[in-house]
Every structure is written in structure tokens, then in C-alpha cells.
Design an enzyme around this catalytic site. Structure first.
Site, PDB file in Angstrom:
ATOM      1  N   SER A 292       0.892  -1.280  -0.019  1.00 46.81           N
ATOM      2  CA  SER A 292       0.013  -0.074   0.118  1.00 46.81           C
ATOM      3  C   SER A 292       0.826   1.167   0.036  1.00 46.81           C
ATOM      4  O   SER A 292       2.037   1.072   0.238  1.00 46.81           O
ATOM      5  CB  SER A 292      -0.965   0.113   1.336  1.00 46.81           C
ATOM      6  N   ASP A 293       0.405   2.406  -0.346  1.00 51.87           N
ATOM      7  CA  ASP A 293       0.852   3.729  -0.158  1.00 51.87           C
ATOM      8  C   ASP A 293       0.906   3.877   1.451  1.00 51.87           C
ATOM      9  O   ASP A 293       0.200   3.178   2.085  1.00 51.87           O
ATOM     10  CB  ASP A 293       0.421   4.849  -1.019  1.00 51.87           C
ATOM     11  N   TYR A 294       1.582   4.950   1.899  1.00 51.02           N
ATOM     12  CA  TYR A 294       1.856   5.158   3.255  1.00 51.02           C
ATOM     13  C   TYR A 294       0.433   5.488   3.989  1.00 51.02           C
ATOM     14  O   TYR A 294      -0.347   6.478   3.551  1.00 51.02           O
ATOM     15  CB  TYR A 294       2.575   6.357   3.464  1.00 51.02           C
ATOM     16  N   ALA A 295      -0.206   4.586   4.481  1.00 50.86           N
ATOM     17  CA  ALA A 295      -1.448   4.808   5.412  1.00 50.86           C
ATOM     18  C   ALA A 295      -2.744   4.592   4.559  1.00 50.86           C
ATOM     19  O   ALA A 295      -3.857   4.837   4.870  1.00 50.86           O
ATOM     20  CB  ALA A 295      -1.606   6.210   6.144  1.00 50.86           C
TER      21      ALA A 295
END
Ligand code: GLC
Length: 739
Positions: A292-295
Site C-alpha cells: 500500500s502507499d503510506y497509510a
């Protein structure tokens, strides 16, 4: 009659199944090494508890974060218990060794993978990716990535979150600085070159790192160029204008793919099964792992597509998200979801197998093989790295104006009025997403002094407030000097993530300063330092010469001086259109004809108050020499895959040796769907001495002629095509071809 060339991508619409990996996660194998790896991983997975399996799907940020801070709890204990698979932003042999030693305390001693955004160089800073893309030279692009991998791996890093391959049409979006610009065909070539540079031929080589194709998918099309905004496009638009770089990166063997923050077809990419399992894994056969991307997994709740983080975790693993970056949804809920039957364990097994297969790095054999102090000391910042950085920086510069051939500066120009604080700013030369050692950046001022130039330096404007300063001193120096060089542009924090701007104009004060300097009567050379296409109409009208130098990294000053004084003849071409006015944005060259094509006519596609055309078009860039193009000539093909060839002769008609990017554009003159007025379908960088001629021949195959339909089928329709060749996307000569 349509010719359907590639089998329908039916899997795209069969999301939610696991076809590439069998029920127990056993994946098809090809070589004996693969079979050995499969046996090893299958045996390991049989020993793993569910908690340990889920641990491999968890990435946590160690120290500083590159997004909204999230709680990571007692991650030391989690590492020792084998409940963490990867760490973000841990770097340096000492730090990576420390965390790896913690992982070796776990029951099964599964090594951690260390990931970081090594976007354009590591401690030796390289030009930002949009600048490198201006080289139109895949060897340059690969050389830069190879050097970044060499230095990052010497610092114990196994994985870079690069290349970013999002096609960008909208210069208001700050992240265009991280990509390869507006064209999908060119973006695909750059994606291949960067993956090859980072990963080399063999990932067990400790001078290579895992690459990451990001952000999947369509992030460059955020509405209104506004960061993190929604994306809305047809499948045909996606396939024909955004998809190719992702697909090329996967086909080049990228080890990982990162999901985008945005939604795609109204489903957040991070939990979008059609994209991740359907298109990426099943249709394209991607055998690496997704992150995933950050968060972004936890943020599915903010998209209002998950009731809570547990629901987000369920959706993510079912959709094909193999590892979560930073919000702990998998760590907190995935074991429970499997135990209560909400998530079949085979989905976890597929993800875990994909992550464990990154043992191609050789970490199971030796978890500390990237922890070599001697290598860290000798490789990072080496002379070889500096040489690579200078080579790439010189080739990233684009000559936009050169009235009366004022450049290159003649050797008898000794006294130069150098104006503008960017001339001395080590920080700004690095751009955003920089890992560079700023103390070792060579600024333009440093390089001019080193070159023995008699420099009359003044700020001219305040880098902080932007206000003019030292004006009388600046004008006095301009009158005394043989030439005036002024640096204008953006600051490093003005382009990049979370740096969208509604107005991409260069500050009015800076442009006024250029006009004042020009009024002194001395020819003014403008150096445009920026991370995106910018609007600077007043300055470019006043200047004698304009070089777009972007942000060039550690060797900025030396590269710019080598171009100013002609040691290197600039060869860059713009990978993105430079608009004339904010109101034109998004402005890109692959426009469609429409029913009332662009013209000055009343009932035609145009504005009342601003022109249609750009300041500088895609593919544009001048040289200190000139090139003359013949009319393109159509040659017969091979009667099989090559339908025809198009030949063009290019002559260097100037007095300097130089390089030229010969470009091929194609127009499908009549089609069953609307097609762009032209599309880049070939480019070749050639070097010619004064008077020399080169013949360049492009093959015309299906991949130059077809398009994707809404079902992602690639279609080539018989009929007439216009083939165009030239040195940019506007100055072209054409020849007709009928399929
Ligand atoms: C950021 C970026 C992404 C980067 C990641 C890790 O928010 O969107 O490109 O790789 O977080 O730093």
C-alpha cells in the site's frame, strides 16, 4: 473490420479469484532455482503460525515518516516475535544491522526487508526524474538508477519505492517532478530503463535493490491537479494514456507495485480487486508483491468505503494487497479475520508467498549480506558516483531559447554577473524526495569560482520572502560584466508530494528582475530551476537565452557550467508541455481533433481570452548547433510483423557537434473511436558532428498503430495513418501510410 490482436483481458473482470497461485499458494515455477525456492518457501510456510504469516504483510516506519504520523506500538517486540516483514526509512549499515539482529531473535529467523524512497540518487543526488526524462536517453536513465542502487544497497537498503511511473498531464500536480512526463509510450520506456537500473540482471547481486512500480493506478490524473483528489476516467482513457508505464514496469520484472491513494472506477486502488488481482496479477501475471502507499489502507475508511480499519483489512487482502505500509490494519485484524472465517487463509498464503519470494535478495542465506561497513564507506559518494551524477545532469538540461546564439559563452567572457540566491543553494539543487548529502552539492556559484570565472555575485531577490533586494548593486554588476546569468525558479519544497499549486507562474519579482537586467543592455542568460513546467512569460521574453536546468542534484553547478561554456552541448527535450497560461492546464500534446478542431475560427475549439498553444511543446529542446530533417520516406516492411518502415535523414547544419532526439509521431486518420491528433511512437537519440548526416529508420508495427478498447483489448484497424518525424511534437514532416 477490426483486427483483435491480443486475447481479451477477461481476467480483469474475474477479480477476487486467485488463479496465478493455487489454493495453497503454490505458484507455477519455471526454473530449477524457482522450484528450489518454492520448496524452501513451502516448507517454511508450513512451519509458520498465522501470526507469523500476517507479520510478513506488515511494514512499519521506524523513525521519520513520509505521511501522516501513525502509531506503530512496540515494534521492537513485534520484530523479535516475527510479526514484522519490512521497515520503512531505516538506512545505514549500523541501523539495518541493529534491526536485522532483532529479527534474528524470532522463532523462524525470517529477515526484514528495508525499504526507502531512493527516487533520484541516494547520498549522491541525481537530477529529479522529470529532469532525467528530458535526456530521452535510456542509457542515461539506467545509469542513474544503477548508481542509486549501488549507493542505497551499500547503506543496507534492499528496496526502493521507485520508479514512479504515473503519467502526468497536469502541471498543477506537484508530483510530476517524480515521473517521466505526459507521454505513455515514453513513460513506458523510462519505466523499463529504471527497473533495469535498480534491479540489474540478478537481484542476488548486493549492488541491486528491489524496484517498485508506483502508484497503481492513475494517480497522475487527480482531478484539477489537486493532491490526493479523486480520479475518474474511462477504461479506454486509462488503457491508452496511463496504463502502459505500469505494464512496462511489470513486464521488465519489477519486484513490487505500490497502490495509489486515489480511487479508480470509484473503488480505492488499495482495495481494488479489479486492478490488483484482476489486471495486475492475473491478466499481466505479476509475480511480485503489492504494497500500500503510506497509510492508504487505513484511509479506505476516509474514502467512506470501509466501516472501520478491520473492514479495510478484509477488503485489502481479498483485493490482492500483499503488504500494508504503516497503519497497522493487517497487524491488528488479519489474524482475527482468518480465524472467524471472514478471510480464507489462502489469500494470506498468496500474499505471504509473494513477499517471501523476495528472498531473491539472498537474505535467507545471509541476512547481513547488505551490512558491509567497508562497502558503505567506499561506495557512497565515490568518484564514480559523482561522475555518473555529472553525466546525467548535463544531459538533463534543456535549451529553450538562444537568441543570436549567445550561448555557449565565448571563452573571452571572463566577468560574469551572477544573480539569484538559487545560485548558492545546496538545499534547492536537491529537489524533493532527496537523500543527498547536501554538504557535498556543487552549486553554480561554487562551480563558477572553481572554474576561475570573475564572478560579480548578488542575490537580487530574497529566497525566503521573494522580494527584490540589492537592486542597485545588481544593476551595477550587470553594467560591469561581460554577461549576466540569473537563476530563477521554484524552491525544492514547491514541487513534489503535497506541493500542488493553482498558479504555476514563477514569482513576479523574479521575472521583473530579469526584465530590469535585460534593460541594462547586456544579454541575459536565464537559468530556470524548477520541478515542473512553469509559466515565466515575462522572463523568457526578456532573456537572450534560457536553460531549463530543473533540479540537478549533487553536480548541479558543474553540469550547468559545462553547458554554459559549451563543454557539453545541451541535448535535452521537454517530457512535458510548458503552458502559456494557467487557464490552459491540463495542456498536453495528445489532444483529440473534436468536431470543431482548434483554430482561430469563431466556431472552433479555443478560448476567448488566452491562446490554445503552449509556451514550449512536448519533445522540444534546442541545441548549440542546428539540425535539418529530410521529408520522411516510406519503405516496405517485412510482410509479417513490420507493416512498413519510415526513414528520415538528419543533418547537422551547424558548427558544433551535438545530439538530437529524432521523434516519430503517428496519427490514426480515421478510426472507430476518437484518437489523438498525434502520438509519440518512436524516438532515437543520435550524435552528429558538424556537417554529418544520419539515416534513422523506424519500424511500423501493430504497436505503433493500435489502441485499447473499453475491454482492454488491443485493436488495430486497417486504414490510412499519417507518420510524422521531427525534433519535437510540433515541427514535423509527414508521409501517409495505409494498412
Ligand atoms: C508517500 C508517497 C509514496 C512513498 C511512500 C513512502 O506518501 O506517496 O510515493 O513511496 O509514501 O514514503
Amino acid at each position: 473490420m477490426k483486427i483483435r490482436l491480443i486475447l481479451p483481458v477477461l481476467a480483469f473482470f474475474m477479480a477476487g479469484t486467485i488463479s496465478a497461485a493455487g489454493a495453497d499458494g503454490i505458484r507455477k515455477t519455471e526454473s530449477s532455482e524457482d522450484r528450489e525456492m518454492d520448496r524452501f518457501i513451502s516448507a517454511l510456510m508450513r512451519k509458520m503460525t498465522l501470526e507469523e504469516k500476517v507479520g510478513q504483510m506488515v511494514q512499519i516506519p521506524a523513525n521519520f515518516t513520509t505521511g501522516p504520523a501513525v502509531r506503530t506500538g512496540n515494534y521492537i517486540k513485534a520484530i523479535e516475535e516475527g510479526r514484522v516483514g519490512s521497515m520503512l526509512n531505516v538506512e545505514g549499515v549500523a541501523a539495518t544491522r541493529k534491526y536485522q539482529e532483532l529479527a534474528m531473535k524470532s522463532r523462524l529467523r525470517i529477515p526484514l526487508i528495508f525499504g526507502k524512497d531512493v527516487i533520484h540518487g541516494y547520498r549522491t543526488g541525481f537530477p529529479i526524474p522529470l529532469a532525467e526524462a528530458s535526456s530521452f536517453d535510456m542509457e542515461v536513465i539506467e545509469r542513474a538508477a544503477r548508481c542509486a542502487a549501488r549507493e542505497a544497497s551499500a547503506a543496507g537498503i534492499h528496496w526502493t519505492f521507485a520508479p514512479m511511473v504515473d503519467v502526468g498531464w497536469d502541471a498543477r500536480w506537484g508530483r510530476v517532478m517524480e515521473g517521466a512526463g505526459e507521454d505513455p509510450f515514453y513513460g513506458a520506456a523510462v519505466a523499463r530503463a529504471r527497473v533495469k537500473g535498480f534491479q540489474g540482471e540478478d537481484l542476488s547481486d548486493t549492488a541491486t535493490v528491489l524496484s517498485c512500480i508506483k502508484h497503481f493506478a492513475g494517480y497522475g490524473a487527480v482531478i484539477a491537479g489537486k493532491e490526493y483528489n479523486s480520479v475518474d476516467m474511462s477504461m479506454g482513457q486509462f488503457a491508452n494514456f496511463y496504463m502502459l508505464p505500469y505494464k512496462a514496469g511489470v513486464e521488465a520484472g519489477a519486484a513490487t507495485v505500490m497502490t495509489a491513494f486515489n480511487d479508480f472506477n470509484s473503488v480505492p486502488c488499495t482495495v481494488n480487486g479489479d486492478l490488483l488481482r484482476g489486471l495486475l496479477k492475473d491478466s499481466w501475471g505479476f509475480d511480485g508483491f503489492t504494497v500500500s502507499d503510506y497509510a492508504s489502507l487505513g484511509e479506505v475508511v476516509n474514502h467512506r468505503c470501509a466501516v472501520d480499519r478491520k473492514d479495510a483489512a478484509r477488503q485489502g487482502v481479498m483485493a490482492g494487497l500483499d503488504m500494508e505500509m504503516s497503519t497497522g490494519c493487517y497487524a491488528d485484524f488479519l489474524v482475527e479475520l482468518v480465524r472467524d472465517g471472514s478471510v480464507p487463509e489462502k489469500f494470506v498464503d498468496d500474499a505471504v508467498r509473494r513477499v517471501l519470494e523476495q528472498n531473491r535478495l539472498g537474505l535467507f542465506e545471509d541476512p547481513f549480506r547488505y551490512c558491509n561497513e567497508e562497502r558503505e564507506r567506499t561506495v557512497i559518494g565515490s568518484a564514480k558516483s559523482r561522475e555518473d551524477a555529472l553525466y546525467v545532469a548535463e544531459r538533463s538540461i534543456v535549451l529553450l531559447e538562444n537568441e543570436n546564439n549567445f550561448l555557449p559563452l565565448s571563452p573571452d567572457i571572463r566577468k560574469v554577473a551572477l544573480v539569484g540566491p538559487l545560485s548558492k543553494s545546496r538545499y534547492d539543487m536537491c529537489g524533493m524526495w532527496s537523500c543527498a548529502d547536501q554538504s557535498r552539492v556543487v552549486t553554480l556559484y561554487d562551480a563558477m569560482m572553481e572554474r576561475g570565472v570573475d564572478v560579480l555575485y548578488s542575490d537580487g531577490y530574497d529566497l525566503g520572502t521573494g522580494e527584490l533586494k540589492d537592486t542597485s548593486l545588481t544593476m551595477s554588476y550587470a553594467r560591469q560584466a561581460d554577461a549576466v546569468v540569473v537563476t530563477i525558479g521554484e524552491r525544492a519544497e514547491n514541487s513534489g508530494e503535497m506541493r500542488c499549486r493553482g498558479d504555476i507562474s514563477i514569482a513576479q519579482e523574479q521575472q521583473a528582475l530579469v526584465s530590469m537586467l535585460a534593460a541594462s543592455g547586456k544579454p541575459v542568460v536565464v537559468l530556470l530551476m524548477c520541478g515542473r513546467p512553469v509559466i515565466f512569460n515575462e522572463a523568457r521574453e526578456a532573456a537572450a537565452s534560457v536553460l531549463c536546468t530543473w533540479w540537478l542534484g549533487s553536480e548541479s553547478g558543474n553540469a550547468i557550467c559545462n553547458v554554459l561554456w559549451g563543454d557539453y552541448n545541451p541535448s535535452g527535450k521537454l517530457p512535458m508541455t510548458f503552458p502559456l497560461h494557467n487557464g490552459q492546464i491540463p495542456l498536453y500534446y495528445q489532444q483529440k481533433s473534436t468536431g470543431r478542431p482548434e483554430s482561430s475560427g469563431w466556431w472552433h475549439s479555443r478560448y476567448q481570452d488566452i491562446p490554445n498553444g503552449p509556451a514550449y511543446p512536448f519533445g522540444y529542446g534546442l541545441s548549440y548547433t542546428t539540425f535539418e530533417y529530410s521529408a520522411p520516406e516510406l519503405l516496405s516492411g517485412d510482410g509479417e510483423d513490420i507493416h512498413a518502415k519510415v526513414k528520415v535523414c538528419v543533418r547537422n547544419t551547424g558548427k558544433y557537434a551535438g545530439e538530437e532526439v529524432v521523434q516519430l509521431y503517428v496519427r490514426d486518420d480515421v478510426a472507430s473511436v476518437t484518437r489523438p491528433v498525434k502520438e509519440l511512437k518512436g524516438f532515437r537519440k543520435i550524435a552528429l558532428g558538424p556537417g554529418e548526416v544520419a539515416e534513422v529508420v523506424f519500424d511500423i508495427t501493430d504497436s505503433q498503430l493500435g489502441f485499447y478498447d473499453e475491454r482492454l483489448e488491443y485493436i488495430v484497424e486497417p486504414g490510412r495513418f499519417t507518420l510524422m518525424t521531427g525534433g519535437d511534437s510540433v515541427h514535423l514532416r509527414s508521409v501517409d501510410f495505409t494498412l
